[in-house]
Scaffold this active site. Structure first.
Site, PDB file in Angstrom:
ATOM      1  N   ASP A  63     -18.922-125.568 -24.513  1.00 59.40           N
ATOM      2  CA  ASP A  63     -18.325-126.161 -25.707  1.00 59.40           C
ATOM      3  C   ASP A  63     -18.660-127.652 -25.724  1.00 59.40           C
ATOM      4  O   ASP A  63     -19.035-128.222 -24.689  1.00 59.40           O
ATOM      5  CB  ASP A  63     -16.801-125.949 -25.711  1.00 59.40           C
ATOM      6  CG  ASP A  63     -16.231-125.960 -27.123  1.00 59.40           C
ATOM      7  OD1 ASP A  63     -15.884-124.875 -27.624  1.00 59.40           O
ATOM      8  OD2 ASP A  63     -16.153-127.048 -27.739  1.00 59.40           O
ATOM      9  N   GLU A  91     -19.146-108.992 -34.236  1.00 62.49           N
ATOM     10  CA  GLU A  91     -17.869-108.603 -33.607  1.00 62.49           C
ATOM     11  C   GLU A  91     -16.914-108.086 -34.671  1.00 62.49           C
ATOM     12  O   GLU A  91     -17.018-108.454 -35.827  1.00 62.49           O
ATOM     13  CB  GLU A  91     -17.271-109.786 -32.840  1.00 62.49           C
ATOM     14  CG  GLU A  91     -17.109-111.085 -33.636  1.00 62.49           C
ATOM     15  CD  GLU A  91     -15.890-111.122 -34.521  1.00 62.49           C
ATOM     16  OE1 GLU A  91     -14.946-110.365 -34.248  1.00 62.49           O
ATOM     17  OE2 GLU A  91     -15.890-111.900 -35.505  1.00 62.49           O
ATOM     18  N   ASN A 123     -15.935-105.649 -43.367  1.00 63.49           N
ATOM     19  CA  ASN A 123     -14.807-106.514 -43.716  1.00 63.49           C
ATOM     20  C   ASN A 123     -14.503-106.467 -45.214  1.00 63.49           C
ATOM     21  O   ASN A 123     -13.336-106.483 -45.615  1.00 63.49           O
ATOM     22  CB  ASN A 123     -15.084-107.962 -43.285  1.00 63.49           C
ATOM     23  CG  ASN A 123     -14.564-108.223 -41.880  1.00 63.49           C
ATOM     24  OD1 ASN A 123     -14.001-107.339 -41.246  1.00 63.49           O
ATOM     25  ND2 ASN A 123     -14.747-109.427 -41.397  1.00 63.49           N
ATOM     26  N   GLY A 170      -5.503-112.162 -45.955  1.00 66.90           N
ATOM     27  CA  GLY A 170      -5.952-113.520 -45.645  1.00 66.90           C
ATOM     28  C   GLY A 170      -6.513-113.572 -44.250  1.00 66.90           C
ATOM     29  O   GLY A 170      -7.052-112.594 -43.752  1.00 66.90           O
ATOM     30  N   CYS A 225     -11.179-114.394 -41.546  1.00 68.46           N
ATOM     31  CA  CYS A 225     -12.407-113.618 -41.815  1.00 68.46           C
ATOM     32  C   CYS A 225     -12.502-113.044 -43.218  1.00 68.46           C
ATOM     33  O   CYS A 225     -13.489-113.267 -43.913  1.00 68.46           O
ATOM     34  CB  CYS A 225     -12.509-112.475 -40.814  1.00 68.46           C
ATOM     35  SG  CYS A 225     -12.982-113.007 -39.187  1.00 68.46           S
ATOM     36  N   LYS A 270     -13.260-115.441 -46.188  1.00 69.43           N
ATOM     37  CA  LYS A 270     -14.574-116.092 -45.991  1.00 69.43           C
ATOM     38  C   LYS A 270     -15.710-115.072 -46.197  1.00 69.43           C
ATOM     39  O   LYS A 270     -16.701-115.355 -46.867  1.00 69.43           O
ATOM     40  CB  LYS A 270     -14.573-116.644 -44.560  1.00 69.43           C
ATOM     41  CG  LYS A 270     -15.851-117.118 -43.997  1.00 69.43           C
ATOM     42  CD  LYS A 270     -15.612-117.845 -42.677  1.00 69.43           C
ATOM     43  CE  LYS A 270     -15.553-116.964 -41.459  1.00 69.43           C
ATOM     44  NZ  LYS A 270     -16.831-116.481 -40.958  1.00 69.43           N
ATOM     45  N   LYS A 312      -0.586-113.019 -40.511  1.00 71.48           N
ATOM     46  CA  LYS A 312      -0.071-111.697 -40.145  1.00 71.48           C
ATOM     47  C   LYS A 312       0.756-111.888 -38.879  1.00 71.48           C
ATOM     48  O   LYS A 312       0.703-112.953 -38.250  1.00 71.48           O
ATOM     49  CB  LYS A 312      -1.196-110.696 -39.925  1.00 71.48           C
ATOM     50  CG  LYS A 312      -2.095-111.034 -38.742  1.00 71.48           C
ATOM     51  CD  LYS A 312      -3.120-109.945 -38.501  1.00 71.48           C
ATOM     52  CE  LYS A 312      -3.911-110.228 -37.233  1.00 71.48           C
ATOM     53  NZ  LYS A 312      -4.880-109.196 -36.919  1.00 71.48           N
ATOM     54  N   ARG A 350      -4.731-120.074 -41.084  1.00 71.48           N
ATOM     55  CA  ARG A 350      -5.920-120.176 -41.940  1.00 71.48           C
ATOM     56  C   ARG A 350      -5.882-119.124 -43.045  1.00 71.48           C
ATOM     57  O   ARG A 350      -5.701-117.940 -42.790  1.00 71.48           O
ATOM     58  CB  ARG A 350      -7.195-119.996 -41.101  1.00 71.48           C
ATOM     59  CG  ARG A 350      -7.539-121.239 -40.306  1.00 71.48           C
ATOM     60  CD  ARG A 350      -8.758-121.002 -39.457  1.00 71.48           C
ATOM     61  NE  ARG A 350      -8.468-120.063 -38.367  1.00 71.48           N
ATOM     62  CZ  ARG A 350      -9.384-119.641 -37.504  1.00 71.48           C
ATOM     63  NH1 ARG A 350     -10.628-120.035 -37.617  1.00 71.48           N
ATOM     64  NH2 ARG A 350      -9.057-118.817 -36.532  1.00 71.48           N
TER      65      ARG A 350
END
Ligand code: UDX
Length: 453
Positions: free
Chosen positions: A51, A167, A224, A273, A276, A279, A337, A344
């Site tokens: 990172d 993923e 998705n 929401g 993922c 977006k 959730k 987000r």
């Protein structure tokens, strides 16, 4: 020299047999990267996570995990202790001896809704000249179709296979999803490369769908967006239930036994929401536009999600006598959730913010959220939100809200309305303490509540 396009293959195989431990580098220690790194180490690989955030790397090396994800801290601790997992700053050094490099950097929604690939491109540019020959570059982040090809062009090396391995992790069950997936999807245009990546998961003994690169990239969006469409559909059916006097719980039960439909992802709510679904739906719409395909179905899926939020606001307004200005509203749940502290693109936060914007006085409680948010007070106990409230609104499906002392809640409230946007509470329990209950698509349950009270 960019390798020539290889013949496309779309085969389904099952990974069985022995797994050869590999030296893996994971770039990015966010939610996807950290889960990927810790789980690959658990599967027996030697993993280095990279990172740019020095403080975060130090925290991780000390075993401290910032995100709320069941089992992840334990896996990180185990990997650190056994020496199979380490965290470093600086991708260039880390990748020099790697067999495979997973790219797990963010691909946020950029201008116009398309995925912003700058972080991916920056990493590729940083490591392109130091990657050892034959090292596989693997995308885990959700990336637009054609990204593998773009990475190959950026690398400018024919000795480095590029593989897409999307993923399907859900927040709150990411470790369980990684170690017990429904399937692995791997795609590459370099013969043998996808099979090599599939073999990293061999000990899991699950189906591996091996494809060309573009197909693997599209699988993630297709899956998705299908889930989002299913939810928009069920929210629309719930609205029909409200208008027609049917009960969404019975309707979805009747639908779910059909194996072609399945029982999961049929719960209505304040909209979908998270990090993922919003977006990815926007990004796939932009992808379709780029090839001049009018994806009306996906457009309607997104529109329906906005309409659902508006219907929820209208329901809450009706519960406080039609006027939100100066109404005192207690909100239960802010996370997108249950089981996560992620705000987000949270429909719960969005509804609460719209209530504030209409002049309502909002006090919110979420077991995973502390600290005030713009325009609203965030309480440290659920009972605080009931105090003097004209209405209490359930926006996130935390099971602990079912176990609240609702008699005490009723005592604390000024009004008597409970709006349950997750159909989480047992209507009769709310009724029994003299409150009214309204869910989503359950007009008869609400009527039962009213008639007994
Ligand atoms: C999702 C995908 O499930 C996962 O495969 C992908 O890798 C990342 O995106 P996640 O964002 O963690 O995972 O959330 P998920 O559990 O899928 O829920 C998404 C949204 O749908 C949430 O807002 C949730 O509240 C809502 N939802 C889900 C419902 O409203 N009803 C349901 O029945 C299920």
């Amino acid at each position: 020299m960019v390798p020539p396009a290889f013949a496309q293959r779309t085969t389904v195989s099952v990974t069985v047999g022995a797994m050869t431990p590999a030296r893996i580098v994971v770039v990015g220690t966010g939610y996807v990267g950290l889960t990927t790194g810790a789980c690959l180490a658990e599967l027996g690989h030697r993993v280095t996570c990279v990172d740019v955030d020095t403080a975060k790397v130090a925290r991780l090396n000390a075993g401290r995990v910032d995100i709320m994800e069941p089992g992840l801290s334990e896996l990180v601790a185990r990997g650190l202790t056994s020496g199979t997992l380490s965290f470093v700053v600086g991708a260039r050094e880390a990748v020099r001896a790697a067999d495979g490099v997973f790219l797990c950097v963010p691909t946020p929604m950029g201008a116009g809704g398309a995925a912003d690939l700058r972080a991916v491109e920056a990493v590729v540019a940083e490591i392109a000249d130091v990657l050892p020959s034959g090292c596989a570059l693997i995308t885990k982040s959700t990336v637009p179709v054609g990204t593998a090809q773009r990475i190959r062009d950026l690398l400018g090396r024919s000795d480095l296979p590029v593989v897409s391995n999307p993923e399907f992790l859900r927040e709150g069950s990411a470790v369980a999803d990684f170690l017990g997936p429904d399937r692995i999807v791997v795609g590459s245009d370099t013969p043998g490369a996808a099979d090599w990546v599939a073999n990293l998961y061999a000990t899991l003994d699950v189906p591996a769908v091996v494809t060309d690169a573009a197909s693997a990239e599209l699988v993630k969006y297709a899956a998705n967006c299908f889930l989002a469409m299913k939810l928009s559909y069920v929210n629309a059916i719930a609205e029909l239930c409200d208008r027609l006097g049917a009960d969404i719980e019975d309707v979805t039960r009747g639908m779910g036994y059909d194996r072609r439909i399945g029982r999961s992802f049929l719960r209505p709510g304040p909209g979908w929401g998270g990090s993922c679904l919003p977006k990815d739906t926007s990004a796939l719409l932009r992808i379709a536009e780029s090839v001049r395909f009018d994806f009306g179905l996906l457009d309607a899926t997104i529109e329906e999600n906005l309409a659902q939020r508006d219907r929820i606001i209208a329901k809450i307004a009706a519960a406080v006598g039609g006027r939100l200005a100066d109404a005192r509203i207690g909100v239960l749940g802010l996370a997108f959730k249950a089981g996560t502290n992620d705000l987000r693109d949270s429909p719960a936060l969005s509804v609460a913010s719209v209530l504030c914007a209409h002049g309502a006085e909002v006090t919110a409680y979420d077991p995973a959220i502390t600290g005030d948010l713009p325009g609203m007070l965030v309480a440290d106990t659920p009972y605080r939100v009931a105090k003097g409230a004209d209405a209490v609104v359930v926006l996130t499906e935390w099971p602990e809200f079912q176990r609240l002392d609702w008699a005490y809640m009723a005592e604390l409230m000024h009004g008597d309305s409970v709006v349950d946007t997750r159909n989480l509470l047992e209507p009769r329990a709310i009724l029994a303490v003299g409150l009214s209950w309204q869910g989503i698509g359950r007009p008869r349950a609400a009527a039962r509540t009213t008639s007994v009270s």
